[in-house]
Design a protein around this motif. Structure first.
Motif, PDB file in Angstrom:
ATOM      1  N   SER A 237       5.887 -40.852  -2.713  1.00 40.09           N
ATOM      2  CA  SER A 237       5.663 -42.273  -2.990  1.00 40.09           C
ATOM      3  C   SER A 237       6.564 -43.166  -2.142  1.00 40.09           C
ATOM      4  O   SER A 237       6.153 -44.245  -1.704  1.00 40.09           O
ATOM      5  N   THR A 238       7.804 -42.720  -1.889  1.00 42.80           N
ATOM      6  CA  THR A 238       8.700 -43.528  -1.066  1.00 42.80           C
ATOM      7  C   THR A 238       8.209 -43.590   0.378  1.00 42.80           C
ATOM      8  O   THR A 238       8.287 -44.640   1.029  1.00 42.80           O
ATOM      9  N   THR A 239       7.695 -42.460   0.879  1.00 36.54           N
ATOM     10  CA  THR A 239       7.136 -42.443   2.233  1.00 36.54           C
ATOM     11  C   THR A 239       5.883 -43.298   2.311  1.00 36.54           C
ATOM     12  O   THR A 239       5.679 -44.038   3.285  1.00 36.54           O
ATOM     13  N   ALA A 240       5.044 -43.205   1.287  1.00 35.93           N
ATOM     14  CA  ALA A 240       3.820 -44.013   1.264  1.00 35.93           C
ATOM     15  C   ALA A 240       4.145 -45.502   1.249  1.00 35.93           C
ATOM     16  O   ALA A 240       3.464 -46.305   1.907  1.00 35.93           O
ATOM     17  N   ALA A 241       5.188 -45.890   0.512  1.00 30.26           N
ATOM     18  CA  ALA A 241       5.573 -47.309   0.473  1.00 30.26           C
ATOM     19  C   ALA A 241       6.047 -47.774   1.849  1.00 30.26           C
ATOM     20  O   ALA A 241       5.744 -48.903   2.275  1.00 30.26           O
ATOM     21  N   ALA A 242       6.787 -46.913   2.552  1.00 24.83           N
ATOM     22  CA  ALA A 242       7.225 -47.264   3.907  1.00 24.83           C
ATOM     23  C   ALA A 242       6.034 -47.386   4.848  1.00 24.83           C
ATOM     24  O   ALA A 242       5.969 -48.313   5.677  1.00 24.83           O
ATOM     25  N   TYR A 243       5.063 -46.482   4.725  1.00 30.84           N
ATOM     26  CA  TYR A 243       3.867 -46.539   5.570  1.00 30.84           C
ATOM     27  C   TYR A 243       3.081 -47.822   5.304  1.00 30.84           C
ATOM     28  O   TYR A 243       2.532 -48.432   6.234  1.00 30.84           O
TER      29      TYR A 243
ATOM     30  N   GLU B 273      18.689 -38.167  -4.840  1.00 28.66           N
ATOM     31  CA  GLU B 273      18.703 -36.923  -5.612  1.00 28.66           C
ATOM     32  C   GLU B 273      19.711 -36.971  -6.750  1.00 28.66           C
ATOM     33  O   GLU B 273      19.783 -36.041  -7.557  1.00 28.66           O
ATOM     34  N   LEU B 274      20.484 -38.034  -6.815  1.00 30.01           N
ATOM     35  CA  LEU B 274      21.527 -38.151  -7.826  1.00 30.01           C
ATOM     36  C   LEU B 274      21.206 -39.204  -8.880  1.00 30.01           C
ATOM     37  O   LEU B 274      21.714 -39.129 -10.003  1.00 30.01           O
ATOM     38  N   CYS B 275      20.388 -40.193  -8.515  1.00 32.55           N
ATOM     39  CA  CYS B 275      20.172 -41.354  -9.396  1.00 32.55           C
ATOM     40  C   CYS B 275      18.699 -41.518  -9.740  1.00 32.55           C
ATOM     41  O   CYS B 275      17.812 -41.055  -9.022  1.00 32.55           O
ATOM     42  N   TRP B 276      18.449 -42.194 -10.838  1.00 31.39           N
ATOM     43  CA  TRP B 276      17.099 -42.569 -11.260  1.00 31.39           C
ATOM     44  C   TRP B 276      16.743 -43.874 -10.569  1.00 31.39           C
ATOM     45  O   TRP B 276      17.420 -44.876 -10.736  1.00 31.39           O
ATOM     46  N   PRO B 277      15.693 -43.909  -9.748  1.00 29.96           N
ATOM     47  CA  PRO B 277      15.384 -45.120  -8.980  1.00 29.96           C
ATOM     48  C   PRO B 277      14.982 -46.291  -9.872  1.00 29.96           C
ATOM     49  O   PRO B 277      14.430 -46.096 -10.967  1.00 29.96           O
ATOM     50  N   ASN B 278      15.230 -47.507  -9.412  1.00 29.64           N
ATOM     51  CA  ASN B 278      14.869 -48.701 -10.163  1.00 29.64           C
ATOM     52  C   ASN B 278      13.362 -48.955 -10.140  1.00 29.64           C
ATOM     53  O   ASN B 278      12.788 -49.394 -11.132  1.00 29.64           O
ATOM     54  N   ALA B 279      12.734 -48.688  -8.997  1.00 28.80           N
ATOM     55  CA  ALA B 279      11.289 -48.923  -8.871  1.00 28.80           C
ATOM     56  C   ALA B 279      10.520 -47.896  -9.702  1.00 28.80           C
ATOM     57  O   ALA B 279      10.656 -46.687  -9.488  1.00 28.80           O
ATOM     58  N   LYS B 280       9.704 -48.358 -10.628  1.00 28.05           N
ATOM     59  CA  LYS B 280       8.997 -47.445 -11.523  1.00 28.05           C
ATOM     60  C   LYS B 280       8.039 -46.525 -10.774  1.00 28.05           C
ATOM     61  O   LYS B 280       7.827 -45.378 -11.178  1.00 28.05           O
ATOM     62  N   LYS B 281       7.453 -47.011  -9.681  1.00 24.24           N
ATOM     63  CA  LYS B 281       6.491 -46.184  -8.965  1.00 24.24           C
ATOM     64  C   LYS B 281       7.147 -45.005  -8.266  1.00 24.24           C
ATOM     65  O   LYS B 281       6.459 -44.060  -7.864  1.00 24.24           O
TER      66      LYS B 281
ATOM     67  N   GLN C 239       9.767 -43.369  -9.778  1.00 26.77           N
ATOM     68  CA  GLN C 239      10.441 -42.580 -10.807  1.00 26.77           C
ATOM     69  C   GLN C 239       9.641 -41.324 -11.119  1.00 26.77           C
ATOM     70  O   GLN C 239       8.445 -41.389 -11.413  1.00 26.77           O
ATOM     71  N   SER C 240      10.317 -40.191 -11.046  1.00 31.75           N
ATOM     72  CA  SER C 240       9.658 -38.917 -11.320  1.00 31.75           C
ATOM     73  C   SER C 240      10.695 -37.908 -11.777  1.00 31.75           C
ATOM     74  O   SER C 240      11.758 -37.771 -11.159  1.00 31.75           O
ATOM     75  N   TYR C 241      10.378 -37.193 -12.857  1.00 32.76           N
ATOM     76  CA  TYR C 241      11.294 -36.169 -13.350  1.00 32.76           C
ATOM     77  C   TYR C 241      11.344 -34.960 -12.424  1.00 32.76           C
ATOM     78  O   TYR C 241      12.208 -34.097 -12.584  1.00 32.76           O
TER      79      TYR C 241
END
Length: 248
Positions: free
Chosen positions: A35-41, A169-177, A179-181
């Motif tokens: 999802s992070t790569t897709a957002a950058a794209y 890899e250490l923190c829970w991201p703020n952006a809900k999209k 966020q993944s366990y």
């Protein structure tokens, strides 16, 4: 050509409906890119569409259009980063314009980008790396604090330094999209011994096998900064022991 099944036995499998095939295929396509790569794209594509709008160009990629875009963008950002923008644009436009890969690799586009790198690139300016002395300074300043946030920050800093983990890899991201366990270590995987601690990182974006990594943190009782002691302290003082997150 004989297209009939051979004599080898095949296990019994149920036929799927067309809706089921489409649904499962959609899930697989959605997992192809993080999802992070897709957002950058998506951001890279928006830059290209904005260029086309400003310069009254058709959005269909041609050698001329992409080479003009490379020159224009190289005057606004570091030309070495334009490579990443082109990758994102190709990924997002390939479904609609299958020839975009050939256009991207054409001599006109590649040589234009190479020329921009030579003419417009700036020297790389790297941040100073963290040292053990820097860690000791932070620990001496914050480790005795009564604030849980301070203890957690120090623990994240030292753990990431010792285990070579990224912040994501250490923190829970703020952006809900984002966020993944699957991307953060969970509390139930944490194991302490007298000399070390270990936990599981379920997934990493560079892993295509769907397996995680076992993170091992060794104690350093004779060092100025003992990462195992910090991790134990933050774990005991956690304000959310009922949550599944390792750090919260």
């Amino acid at each position: 050509m004989n297209l009939w099944p051979t004599q080898s036995r095949q296990p019994m499998r149920e036929a799927w409906t067309l809706e089921c095939l489409q649904f499962e295929c959609s899930l697989a396509l959605g997992c192809a890119i993080e999802s992070t790569t897709a957002a950058a794209y998506d951001s890279h594509l928006n830059s290209y569409l904005n260029f086309c709008r400003l310069h009254h160009q058709d959005i269909e990629p041609t050698e001329d259009t992409l080479s003009f875009f490379v020159v224009w963008l190289s005057h606004h950002i570091e030309p070495r980063s334009v490579d990443l923008y082109l990758s994102g644009i190709v990924n997002r436009l390939e479904t609609h314009f299958p020839h975009v890969c050939q256009v991207r690799m054409s001599l006109l586009v590649t040589r234009t980008l190479k020329g921009c790198k030579r003419c417009l690139s700036q020297p790389v300016r790297r941040k100073q790396p963290l040292t053990l002395a820097d860690l000791a300074l932070v620990v001496d300043t914050l480790a005795s604090s009564n604030s849980y946030d301070d203890i957690l920050f120090v623990t994240l800093l030292v753990t990431g330094f010792k285990t070579l983990q990224h912040l994501a890899e250490l923190c829970w991201p703020n952006a809900k999209k984002h966020q993944s366990y699957r991307k953060v270590p969970l509390r139930h995987t944490l194991t302490f011994t007298s000399t070390s601690a270990s936990y599981t990182l379920p997934h990493h974006k560079s892993s295509t096998l769907g397996v995680g990594y076992e993170i091992l943190l060794l104690g350093e009782p004779n060092a100025r900064v003992d990462p195992l002691r910090l991790l134990e302290s933050s774990f005991r003082r956690s304000r959310f022991p009922g949550y599944c997150h390792l750090r919260l």
